[in-house]
Structures are given as C-alpha cells and as structure tokens.
Write a protein that holds these residues in place. Structure first.
Motif, PDB file in Angstrom:
ATOM      1  N   PRO A  39       0.805  -1.234   0.000  1.00  0.00           N
ATOM      2  CA  PRO A  39       0.000   0.000   0.000  1.00  0.00           C
ATOM      3  C   PRO A  39       0.837   1.282   0.000  1.00  0.00           C
ATOM      4  O   PRO A  39       0.477   2.249  -0.665  1.00  0.00           O
ATOM      5  CB  PRO A  39      -0.828  -0.109   1.283  1.00  0.00           C
ATOM      6  CG  PRO A  39      -0.824  -1.542   1.640  1.00  0.00           C
ATOM      7  CD  PRO A  39       0.443  -2.124   1.099  1.00  0.00           C
ATOM      8  N   VAL A  40       1.940   1.299   0.717  1.00  0.00           N
ATOM      9  CA  VAL A  40       2.777   2.495   0.783  1.00  0.00           C
ATOM     10  C   VAL A  40       3.437   2.759  -0.573  1.00  0.00           C
ATOM     11  O   VAL A  40       3.410   3.880  -1.090  1.00  0.00           O
ATOM     12  CB  VAL A  40       3.839   2.361   1.901  1.00  0.00           C
ATOM     13  CG1 VAL A  40       4.814   3.521   1.876  1.00  0.00           C
ATOM     14  CG2 VAL A  40       3.162   2.243   3.258  1.00  0.00           C
ATOM     15  N   GLN A  41       4.019   1.721  -1.158  1.00  0.00           N
ATOM     16  CA  GLN A  41       4.666   1.887  -2.458  1.00  0.00           C
ATOM     17  C   GLN A  41       3.645   2.191  -3.551  1.00  0.00           C
ATOM     18  O   GLN A  41       3.931   2.949  -4.484  1.00  0.00           O
ATOM     19  CB  GLN A  41       5.474   0.641  -2.806  1.00  0.00           C
ATOM     20  CG  GLN A  41       6.713   0.499  -1.955  1.00  0.00           C
ATOM     21  CD  GLN A  41       7.609  -0.629  -2.448  1.00  0.00           C
ATOM     22  OE1 GLN A  41       7.658  -0.919  -3.639  1.00  0.00           O
ATOM     23  NE2 GLN A  41       8.311  -1.257  -1.520  1.00  0.00           N
ATOM     24  N   ARG A  42       2.469   1.607  -3.430  1.00  0.00           N
ATOM     25  CA  ARG A  42       1.413   1.862  -4.423  1.00  0.00           C
ATOM     26  C   ARG A  42       0.994   3.334  -4.385  1.00  0.00           C
ATOM     27  O   ARG A  42       0.798   3.962  -5.434  1.00  0.00           O
ATOM     28  CB  ARG A  42       0.217   0.951  -4.159  1.00  0.00           C
ATOM     29  CG  ARG A  42      -0.857   1.056  -5.219  1.00  0.00           C
ATOM     30  CD  ARG A  42      -1.950   0.034  -5.003  1.00  0.00           C
ATOM     31  NE  ARG A  42      -2.983   0.167  -6.022  1.00  0.00           N
ATOM     32  CZ  ARG A  42      -4.039  -0.604  -6.099  1.00  0.00           C
ATOM     33  NH1 ARG A  42      -4.205  -1.600  -5.239  1.00  0.00           N
ATOM     34  NH2 ARG A  42      -4.935  -0.425  -7.045  1.00  0.00           N
ATOM     35  N   LYS A  43       0.902   3.883  -3.192  1.00  0.00           N
ATOM     36  CA  LYS A  43       0.539   5.296  -3.057  1.00  0.00           C
ATOM     37  C   LYS A  43       1.622   6.189  -3.666  1.00  0.00           C
ATOM     38  O   LYS A  43       1.316   7.144  -4.384  1.00  0.00           O
ATOM     39  CB  LYS A  43       0.337   5.649  -1.583  1.00  0.00           C
ATOM     40  CG  LYS A  43      -0.139   7.054  -1.353  1.00  0.00           C
ATOM     41  CD  LYS A  43      -0.424   7.320   0.110  1.00  0.00           C
ATOM     42  CE  LYS A  43      -0.904   8.750   0.298  1.00  0.00           C
ATOM     43  NZ  LYS A  43      -1.197   9.045   1.692  1.00  0.00           N
ATOM     44  N   LYS A  44       2.887   5.863  -3.432  1.00  0.00           N
ATOM     45  CA  LYS A  44       3.988   6.631  -4.023  1.00  0.00           C
ATOM     46  C   LYS A  44       3.946   6.535  -5.541  1.00  0.00           C
ATOM     47  O   LYS A  44       4.203   7.517  -6.239  1.00  0.00           O
ATOM     48  CB  LYS A  44       5.336   6.119  -3.509  1.00  0.00           C
ATOM     49  CG  LYS A  44       5.629   6.500  -2.081  1.00  0.00           C
ATOM     50  CD  LYS A  44       6.980   5.967  -1.661  1.00  0.00           C
ATOM     51  CE  LYS A  44       7.250   6.243  -0.202  1.00  0.00           C
ATOM     52  NZ  LYS A  44       8.538   5.681   0.244  1.00  0.00           N
ATOM     53  N   HIS A  45       3.613   5.363  -6.052  1.00  0.00           N
ATOM     54  CA  HIS A  45       3.522   5.177  -7.503  1.00  0.00           C
ATOM     55  C   HIS A  45       2.379   6.023  -8.071  1.00  0.00           C
ATOM     56  O   HIS A  45       2.535   6.650  -9.119  1.00  0.00           O
ATOM     57  CB  HIS A  45       3.327   3.699  -7.835  1.00  0.00           C
ATOM     58  CG  HIS A  45       3.368   3.400  -9.290  1.00  0.00           C
ATOM     59  ND1 HIS A  45       4.458   3.678 -10.084  1.00  0.00           N
ATOM     60  CD2 HIS A  45       2.439   2.854 -10.116  1.00  0.00           C
ATOM     61  CE1 HIS A  45       4.194   3.314 -11.334  1.00  0.00           C
ATOM     62  NE2 HIS A  45       2.980   2.814 -11.374  1.00  0.00           N
TER      63      HIS A  45
END
Length: 75
Positions: free
Chosen positions: A60-66
């Motif tokens: 979820p954290v990396q997806r938000k950054k993406h």
C-alpha cells in the motif's frame, strides 16, 4: 504516454489487491521461461518487469507513491 506498473500488470489504477494478484499470477504463467524455450531472455525480462510491478502494487505504501508519481507525470 508514460508506462506504469498498472500497465505492466494490465490492470486499472483502481484495481483491487485481488485483481492485481490474479493478473500477476496469469502473467507469470504466460511469461514463464519454460513456456518460451525459443526466447528465454525475453521471458526473463518480462518476468522481472511483472515481478517489480507486483512488488510495488501489492504494498500500500509503495502503491501510493507510484500513484503520486503518475500524477506528477501527467502534469
């Protein structure tokens, strides 16, 4: 147009984690090197792209950054 991890997994940006996981599994099956004995380098290249996309979109954290990166690219 910018190519994203969503494009690499062939899912929409609002795809659920289940849809992302299903797409990942299907693409891994499709591009497994054993299924491409005539071109294993290309199969391995595609698998690296698919694995990286799944790694980012399943967190979820990396997806938000993406998602933020995509927004910046569209500006």
């Amino acid at each position: 147009m910018v190519r994203t991890h969503y494009d690499n997994l062939q899912v929409t940006q609002n795809a659920s984690l289940g849809a992302i996981k299903n797409a990942y599994r299907a693409l891994v099956q499709q591009w497994h090197p054993d299924k491409h004995p005539d071109n294993p380098k290309e199969a391995n290249r595609k698998l690296r792209i698919i694995n990286q996309a799944y790694e980012i979109l399943s967190d979820p954290v990396q997806r938000k950054k993406h998602a933020q990166w995509i927004t910046k690219q569209k500006q």
